[in-house]
Design a protein around this motif. Structure first.
Motif, PDB file in Angstrom:
ATOM      1  N   LEU A   1      43.446  36.014  22.987  1.00  0.00           N
ATOM      2  CA  LEU A   1      42.341  36.938  23.215  1.00  0.00           C
ATOM      3  C   LEU A   1      42.397  38.103  22.238  1.00  0.00           C
ATOM      4  CD1 LEU A   1      39.930  38.038  24.841  1.00  0.00           C
ATOM      5  CD2 LEU A   1      41.594  39.061  26.428  1.00  0.00           C
ATOM      6  N   ASN A   2      43.561  38.698  22.091  1.00  0.00           N
ATOM      7  CA  ASN A   2      43.684  39.848  21.193  1.00  0.00           C
ATOM      8  C   ASN A   2      43.437  39.448  19.735  1.00  0.00           C
ATOM      9  OD1 ASN A   2      44.240  42.040  22.965  1.00  0.00           O
ATOM     10  ND2 ASN A   2      46.293  41.213  23.301  1.00  0.00           N
TER      11      ASN A   2
ATOM     12  N   ARG B   1      48.117  42.697  30.692  1.00  0.00           N
ATOM     13  CA  ARG B   1      49.429  42.723  30.043  1.00  0.00           C
ATOM     14  C   ARG B   1      50.428  43.564  30.841  1.00  0.00           C
ATOM     15  NH1 ARG B   1      47.993  45.131  25.832  1.00  0.00           N
ATOM     16  NH2 ARG B   1      47.143  43.279  24.837  1.00  0.00           N
TER      17      ARG B   1
ATOM     18  N   ILE C   1      40.643  37.347  31.920  1.00  0.00           N
ATOM     19  CA  ILE C   1      40.611  36.933  30.510  1.00  0.00           C
ATOM     20  C   ILE C   1      39.419  36.016  30.263  1.00  0.00           C
ATOM     21  CG2 ILE C   1      41.810  35.543  28.775  1.00  0.00           C
ATOM     22  CD1 ILE C   1      44.443  36.667  29.910  1.00  0.00           C
TER      23      ILE C   1
ATOM     24  N   LEU D   1      46.723  35.949  26.352  1.00  0.00           N
ATOM     25  CA  LEU D   1      46.540  37.326  25.897  1.00  0.00           C
ATOM     26  C   LEU D   1      46.638  37.426  24.378  1.00  0.00           C
ATOM     27  CD1 LEU D   1      48.496  39.342  28.602  1.00  0.00           C
ATOM     28  CD2 LEU D   1      46.077  39.606  28.051  1.00  0.00           C
TER      29      LEU D   1
ATOM     30  N   ALA E   1      42.369  43.484  28.736  1.00  0.00           N
ATOM     31  CA  ALA E   1      43.580  42.791  28.289  1.00  0.00           C
ATOM     32  C   ALA E   1      44.812  43.663  28.516  1.00  0.00           C
ATOM     33  CB  ALA E   1      43.460  42.420  26.815  1.00  0.00           C
TER      34      ALA E   1
ATOM     35  N   THR F   1      36.277  38.023  30.227  1.00  0.00           N
ATOM     36  CA  THR F   1      36.243  38.870  29.036  1.00  0.00           C
ATOM     37  C   THR F   1      35.767  38.100  27.817  1.00  0.00           C
ATOM     38  OG1 THR F   1      37.993  40.315  29.876  1.00  0.00           O
ATOM     39  CG2 THR F   1      37.653  40.289  27.489  1.00  0.00           C
TER      40      THR F   1
ATOM     41  N   ARG G   1      39.385  45.045  25.289  1.00  0.00           N
ATOM     42  CA  ARG G   1      40.783  45.406  25.019  1.00  0.00           C
ATOM     43  C   ARG G   1      41.414  46.122  26.206  1.00  0.00           C
ATOM     44  NH1 ARG G   1      39.255  46.922  18.849  1.00  0.00           N
ATOM     45  NH2 ARG G   1      40.279  45.145  17.827  1.00  0.00           N
TER      46      ARG G   1
END
Length: 292
Positions: free
Chosen positions: A15-16, A62, A249, A12, A58, A252, A55
């Motif tokens: 990814l962010n 989360r 994820i 995560l 994600a 994405t 987003r």
């Protein structure tokens, strides 16, 4: 908030970080869509929307909603398919124009619902809806509930977008036994890339969670010999062992990559190494993990 594994937390964070990097790059370039065209503005809008969808997926992972995040990743796939179809055609500008003009079909359908369910009169609608006559005229170009379809006779939809041969990228030709097809000189033969796997596997799989089919409810099972408890991540052992958070994820970042590739190409802008290299490195690391 449920406790996530360290591996999922690291994914995560990565990814962010990548999504923030893409966001900053797009803003820094100060793109201005050309006047009197549809393609540039359409591409830029879809690039922006793709980051919002990524987003939000994600965010669901989360907060412990892995199945819901997996469902959400289908929307990003659909965006990627729309962008692919618009930009891969012989006339991307014409396809972008048709994509934008589909708003007329949507607005007129809302008008009919206002008359049917909310006691609007047809005359009040025609007088009160901005651009009513323009929408009424444009709607005739869309006989079906799809922006792709210009004829009632020829059905077009997600399958059409997935299977159209790519004008830019190639894929190896394989036999039914998955062996490479070779030319008479012993070299692998290639054909235009399509997204058959994305449609037949990823779209089908994520659709089970979008449409809440019985196959998507394993973790919410109710059985006669146990008191029912509402399922949340961590409340009880999951029935299904597949880590859908990790799959969400993977979907994405994979489709963000493909969206950027198509988007930059359509804008006549190189897909910069500062984005493509770290994104592809992440995609490949996730793919290796899934295949291990």
């Amino acid at each position: 908030m449920p406790k996530l594994s360290k591996e999922l937390q690291n994914q995560l964070r990565r990814l962010n970080w990548l999504l923030n990097k893409v966001h900053a790059y797009l803003d820094s370039q100060q793109f201005y869509p050309r006047r009197r065209t549809y393609l540039d503005a359409t591409v830029l809008m879809l690039l922006s929307k793709s980051l919002a969808l990524a987003r939000s997926t994600a965010c669901l992972v989360r907060n412990g909603f892995s199945e819901e995040a997996f469902a959400s990743s289908r929307t990003l796939l659909e965006l990627a398919l729309n962008l692919r179809y618009i930009t891969k055609g012989r006339n991307p500008e014409l396809r972008a124009k048709r994509y934008v003009h589909f708003v007329a079909k949507i607005k007129m359908e809302w008008g009919r619902k206002a008359v049917e369910y909310f006691a609007f009169s047809a005359s009040a609608l025609s007088k009160g809806m901005p651009f009513y006559k323009d929408f009424q005229s444009l709607e005739r170009k869309f006989p079906k509930q799809s922006w792709l379809q210009a004829s009632k006779k020829h059905s077009k939809g997600i399958w059409t977008m997935a299977m159209e041969p790519d004008r830019f990228e190639k894929m190896p030709m394989l036999t039914k036994s998955r062996q490479a097809v070779l030319s008479k000189h012993g070299k692998p033969r290639f054909k235009p890339l399509n997204w058959e796997h994305d449609y037949r596997v990823i779209y089908f799989w994520t659709s089970q969670y979008v449409h809440v089919t019985i196959d998507s409810l394993d973790n919410h099972t109710a059985v006669p010999d146990k008191a029912f408890r509402v399922y949340t991540q961590g409340s009880r052992p999951p029935v299904r062992k597949t880590n859908l958070g990790e799959m969400a994820i993977f979907n994405t970042i994979l489709y963000v990559h493909r969206i950027l590739l198509a988007g930059f190409r359509a804008l006549g802008h190189e897909y910069p190494d500062e984005l493509s290299k770290p994104i592809m490195a992440f995609v490949e690391s996730l793919a290796r993990k899934e295949s291990a």
